[in-house]
Motif scaffolding. Sequence first.
Motif: not given
Length: 208
Positions: A82-99
């Motif tokens: 997610l990139v803010s209007p000022e250019g800051h990056h917020m990152m998140s990774a998700i692992h799915f434990k389901f099929y």
Amino acid sequence: MMMKWAVELGQFDLEYMPRTAIKGQALADFLLEFDSEVDDKALMVLHPSYPKEVSEELPHPWWILHVDGAVNNGEAGAVIVLVSPEGHHMMSAIHFKFYTTNNDAEYQALINGLKISLEIGVRNLIAKSDSELVVNQVNGGFQARGPRTKLYLRYTQRLIGRFKEVCLECIPQEKNNNVNVLAKMGSQQEAVLLGSIPLEIQEIPSIP
């Protein structure tokens, strides 16, 4: 001189009255003096409890959301940038434990990205995904087939409806390559490779 004025004014019944609300009186005098000269639309007083319509008309900045889902060796994951209007990056990774299938993982990535955006108060959003199928289904270009896909589609559209405005774009995979690599790492829970990016575990799908 003072004695002369005292004699001159002594014939009148004068009484001194203090002005207790000089600020209010000054405002009243100002309005009376300029009422005919100033357009009545030139002055607007805002109260802390002024109706929401005023704040709703104020422009909201645009945020940019990059999402990607991946299935790797039977395991699935997603990454959100997610990139803010000022250019800051917020990152998140998700692992799915389901099929999940590849298309479902793409939907899960978009859904989680929309949720995060809503949680931090984003109103205007440009969402980018390299899944042509998901983007066209959400935008109405493709028809959703299968009960699970229809559930994902309806849930995604409900989330989009909570924003002021959303623009969902499909981008070539080569322009989303960095996000795609991180999504594959998330599918394998490769926390060492992910470095400082937080890795979350999702136990169940976002749809029933």
